[in-house]
Design a protein around this motif. Sequence first.
Motif, PDB file in Angstrom:
ATOM      1  N   PRO A 132      -4.495  -4.335  -1.495  1.00  0.00           N
ATOM      2  CA  PRO A 132      -4.626  -3.111  -0.687  1.00  0.00           C
ATOM      3  C   PRO A 132      -5.972  -2.998   0.014  1.00  0.00           C
ATOM      4  CG  PRO A 132      -3.693  -2.613  -2.835  1.00  0.00           C
ATOM      5  CD  PRO A 132      -4.153  -4.038  -2.888  1.00  0.00           C
ATOM      6  N   MET A 133      -6.998  -3.695  -0.492  1.00  0.00           N
ATOM      7  CA  MET A 133      -8.303  -3.642   0.147  1.00  0.00           C
ATOM      8  C   MET A 133      -8.386  -4.626   1.315  1.00  0.00           C
ATOM      9  SD  MET A 133      -9.028  -1.440  -2.051  1.00  0.00           S
ATOM     10  CE  MET A 133     -10.639  -0.921  -1.473  1.00  0.00           C
ATOM     11  N   SER A 134      -7.734  -5.785   1.203  1.00  0.00           N
ATOM     12  CA  SER A 134      -7.736  -6.775   2.285  1.00  0.00           C
ATOM     13  C   SER A 134      -6.695  -6.457   3.351  1.00  0.00           C
ATOM     14  CB  SER A 134      -7.449  -8.180   1.722  1.00  0.00           C
ATOM     15  OG  SER A 134      -8.518  -8.661   0.967  1.00  0.00           O
ATOM     16  N   GLY A 135      -5.591  -5.828   2.932  1.00  0.00           N
ATOM     17  CA  GLY A 135      -4.478  -5.569   3.848  1.00  0.00           C
ATOM     18  C   GLY A 135      -4.893  -4.946   5.171  1.00  0.00           C
ATOM     19  N   PRO A 136      -5.698  -3.866   5.173  1.00  0.00           N
ATOM     20  CA  PRO A 136      -6.088  -3.258   6.451  1.00  0.00           C
ATOM     21  C   PRO A 136      -6.834  -4.211   7.376  1.00  0.00           C
ATOM     22  CG  PRO A 136      -6.521  -1.739   4.639  1.00  0.00           C
ATOM     23  CD  PRO A 136      -6.142  -3.055   4.023  1.00  0.00           C
ATOM     24  N   GLU A 137      -7.681  -5.084   6.812  1.00  0.00           N
ATOM     25  CA  GLU A 137      -8.426  -6.036   7.636  1.00  0.00           C
ATOM     26  C   GLU A 137      -7.508  -7.095   8.225  1.00  0.00           C
ATOM     27  OE1 GLU A 137     -11.661  -6.042   8.596  1.00  0.00           O
ATOM     28  OE2 GLU A 137     -11.657  -4.041   7.727  1.00  0.00           O
ATOM     29  N   VAL A 138      -6.544  -7.567   7.436  1.00  0.00           N
ATOM     30  CA  VAL A 138      -5.594  -8.561   7.937  1.00  0.00           C
ATOM     31  C   VAL A 138      -4.743  -7.951   9.048  1.00  0.00           C
ATOM     32  CG1 VAL A 138      -3.636 -10.030   7.328  1.00  0.00           C
ATOM     33  CG2 VAL A 138      -5.580  -9.819   5.760  1.00  0.00           C
ATOM     34  N   ARG A 139      -4.288  -6.717   8.841  1.00  0.00           N
ATOM     35  CA  ARG A 139      -3.483  -6.056   9.877  1.00  0.00           C
ATOM     36  C   ARG A 139      -4.291  -5.861  11.155  1.00  0.00           C
ATOM     37  NH1 ARG A 139      -1.978  -2.859   5.402  1.00  0.00           N
ATOM     38  NH2 ARG A 139      -3.160  -1.073   6.171  1.00  0.00           N
ATOM     39  N   LYS A 140      -5.567  -5.527  11.020  1.00  0.00           N
ATOM     40  CA  LYS A 140      -6.409  -5.356  12.206  1.00  0.00           C
ATOM     41  C   LYS A 140      -6.554  -6.671  12.963  1.00  0.00           C
ATOM     42  CE  LYS A 140     -10.781  -3.397  13.816  1.00  0.00           C
ATOM     43  NZ  LYS A 140     -10.754  -4.269  14.998  1.00  0.00           N
TER      44      LYS A 140
ATOM     45  N   GLU B 244       0.817  -1.217   0.000  1.00  0.00           N
ATOM     46  CA  GLU B 244       0.000   0.000   0.000  1.00  0.00           C
ATOM     47  C   GLU B 244       0.849   1.264   0.000  1.00  0.00           C
ATOM     48  OE1 GLU B 244      -3.457  -0.075   2.800  1.00  0.00           O
ATOM     49  OE2 GLU B 244      -2.744  -2.116   3.123  1.00  0.00           O
ATOM     50  N   THR B 245       1.966   1.227   0.730  1.00  0.00           N
ATOM     51  CA  THR B 245       2.827   2.416   0.781  1.00  0.00           C
ATOM     52  C   THR B 245       3.380   2.729  -0.596  1.00  0.00           C
ATOM     53  OG1 THR B 245       3.442   1.840   3.055  1.00  0.00           O
ATOM     54  CG2 THR B 245       4.808   3.458   1.926  1.00  0.00           C
ATOM     55  N   LEU B 246       3.797   1.698  -1.331  1.00  0.00           N
ATOM     56  CA  LEU B 246       4.306   1.898  -2.693  1.00  0.00           C
ATOM     57  C   LEU B 246       3.226   2.506  -3.579  1.00  0.00           C
ATOM     58  CD1 LEU B 246       6.792   1.091  -4.659  1.00  0.00           C
ATOM     59  CD2 LEU B 246       5.261  -0.743  -5.375  1.00  0.00           C
ATOM     60  N   ILE B 247       2.011   1.998  -3.499  1.00  0.00           N
ATOM     61  CA  ILE B 247       0.913   2.527  -4.309  1.00  0.00           C
ATOM     62  C   ILE B 247       0.629   3.971  -3.934  1.00  0.00           C
ATOM     63  CG2 ILE B 247      -1.547   2.289  -4.837  1.00  0.00           C
ATOM     64  CD1 ILE B 247      -1.242  -0.712  -4.450  1.00  0.00           C
ATOM     65  N   GLU B 248       0.596   4.260  -2.644  1.00  0.00           N
ATOM     66  CA  GLU B 248       0.328   5.626  -2.192  1.00  0.00           C
ATOM     67  C   GLU B 248       1.365   6.605  -2.719  1.00  0.00           C
ATOM     68  OE1 GLU B 248      -1.779   4.567   2.123  1.00  0.00           O
ATOM     69  OE2 GLU B 248       0.273   5.311   2.036  1.00  0.00           O
ATOM     70  N   ARG B 249       2.606   6.169  -2.849  1.00  0.00           N
ATOM     71  CA  ARG B 249       3.698   7.082  -3.195  1.00  0.00           C
ATOM     72  C   ARG B 249       3.993   7.149  -4.694  1.00  0.00           C
ATOM     73  NH1 ARG B 249       8.154   5.919   1.652  1.00  0.00           N
ATOM     74  NH2 ARG B 249       6.815   6.608   3.372  1.00  0.00           N
ATOM     75  N   THR B 250       3.363   6.280  -5.490  1.00  0.00           N
ATOM     76  CA  THR B 250       3.711   6.269  -6.913  1.00  0.00           C
ATOM     77  C   THR B 250       2.516   6.423  -7.853  1.00  0.00           C
ATOM     78  OG1 THR B 250       3.633   3.833  -6.946  1.00  0.00           O
ATOM     79  CG2 THR B 250       5.779   4.856  -6.533  1.00  0.00           C
ATOM     80  N   ALA B 251       1.375   5.849  -7.547  1.00  0.00           N
ATOM     81  CA  ALA B 251       0.267   5.788  -8.513  1.00  0.00           C
ATOM     82  C   ALA B 251      -0.446   7.121  -8.668  1.00  0.00           C
ATOM     83  CB  ALA B 251      -0.742   4.711  -8.087  1.00  0.00           C
ATOM     84  N   ASN B 252      -0.748   7.487  -9.914  1.00  0.00           N
ATOM     85  CA  ASN B 252      -1.622   8.646 -10.164  1.00  0.00           C
ATOM     86  C   ASN B 252      -2.897   8.243 -10.907  1.00  0.00           C
ATOM     87  OD1 ASN B 252      -0.677   8.237 -12.785  1.00  0.00           O
ATOM     88  ND2 ASN B 252       0.695  10.007 -12.749  1.00  0.00           N
ATOM     89  N   VAL B 253      -3.034   6.936 -11.181  1.00  0.00           N
ATOM     90  CA  VAL B 253      -4.255   6.379 -11.765  1.00  0.00           C
ATOM     91  C   VAL B 253      -4.561   5.084 -11.020  1.00  0.00           C
ATOM     92  CG1 VAL B 253      -5.359   5.423 -13.831  1.00  0.00           C
ATOM     93  CG2 VAL B 253      -3.762   7.337 -14.058  1.00  0.00           C
ATOM     94  N   ILE B 254      -5.826   4.889 -10.656  1.00  0.00           N
ATOM     95  CA  ILE B 254      -6.242   3.656  -9.987  1.00  0.00           C
ATOM     96  C   ILE B 254      -7.247   2.924 -10.876  1.00  0.00           C
ATOM     97  CG2 ILE B 254      -7.346   2.642  -7.950  1.00  0.00           C
ATOM     98  CD1 ILE B 254      -4.639   3.957  -7.365  1.00  0.00           C
TER      99      ILE B 254
END
Length: 515
Positions: free
Chosen positions: A464-472, A185-195
Amino acid sequence: MLQIRNLTLTHRKDLRVLASGFSFVLNPGDKAALIGEEGNGKSTILKWIYDPALIEGYCDWDGERSGETGPIGYLAQDLEEGEKAGSIYEFCAASPDFLDQTPRELAAIARQLRFPAEEFYSDRPVATLSGGERIKLQLGRLLFGRPAVLLLDEPSSDVDLETLQWLEAFLNSYQGILLYISHDETLIERTANVILHIEHPREGKPPRCSAHRLAYREYVRQREESIVCQTQQARKERDEYEKKMEKYRRIQQSVEHDQAAVSRQDPGKGRLLKKKMHAVQSMGRRFEREAEHMTRMPELEQAVFLRFPPEAALPAGKIVLELQLPELRAGERLLARNIRLRVMGGEKIGILGPNGAGKTTLLRLIAAELLPRRDIRAAYMSQDYAETLPLEQTPVAYLSPGGGAAAETRARTYLGSIRYAREEMTHPIRELSGGQKAKLLLTRMMLEGVNVLVLDEPTRNFSPMSGPEVRKALTDFRGSIVSVSHDRKYLAEVCDKLYCFTENGLQEIEREQLE
């Protein structure tokens, strides 16, 4: 320009539609992240864009690719076994453009990759490279052909923190069209300008594919706001509709009552009531037409649901691990000296360090010590899921080892909660994506009530959508965790203590050093 028009992909084995009517346009300078849950067809889309022949064996497709003005470079999730067995030179020479490179051009590519130029001619086996070195070598072979479009499938997988930071800079500096899949997610946050987002809201419903010219955080913020707004509007309209319908039902019942009570001796009143009933029925039909145009509740692809039971806990004063190693070796190679690690009940430990330093070797040693213990219930997740998963078994059978209808029903319920499609539940585990395998392992651990987790890169295959739930789920886990990871969000949110693996043992570090 890269233009995709009305792409539809259908899995042949179970006729599952992976993408439907997907259209988007990318221009030079666009850095598009393709996101979606595990098993939603992201890698298949990348393969199709590069060469439809890559998916002919398992997928039917319809759609059009057009507009590209130069060669396309494709980086697969993993190298083929033959490529791993060969030398670095043989790997590079497989590109027809390699031998056309001048020394100056090779030096420029090497500088861009921070990879020694002389290594391109090395006899060193590719299999001996670290994850970071392997990614750089693969990118180097792509850059020999000067691609106008780069398609990267999980370039951030199996690389250390230093390589991740380099990869961010590389992606941000790339001038062509970039389309990539990443679970970082950090990589996506810092590089992507299109989703580009692929969602499978519910079984039986077509997938929803959308393109957004937004940075990831802004996309998530706007999506959440839109969901809240649509939900509120839908509820408001339904409340108003129910009030109208309640009033309508009272009027209808009143007219029906009057009709039943009217005397045959009073035909005039009967005709008036009949006209009144026609008007009431007309009102009902009007309300039904209005209902068809009401705002719908959002149909969302639900995130995974993972929760460890409260009884999977350990007392804070319990010593889970007291490790003292004068030396750690892999064969004849000395990896580190003076390794000391104490883990108490409820502590969550994160270990990071360079690729190839010996972190996985250390974790396997820790797992070998903890798994046989009777005073704790420990489980181990390897980077290579084949070490612990029976690949020929189905997910249903894996989660219901005792057999029986009740156990199978429970297994299907849990698989549904971690976003398995009905068809995937009965596929052999070997056919599943890395993310689906990881979810299966964690679910088995959850069902077995383990209270010590030994995890090697636990979040590397989660979307990136599942990651927050797994971390929780791992944050709320009341047992102990010993883990190796380069996922900056996992290390910052889940782990109580962070250690850097060095030649001189484990050095405790602060969260700020992750940046």
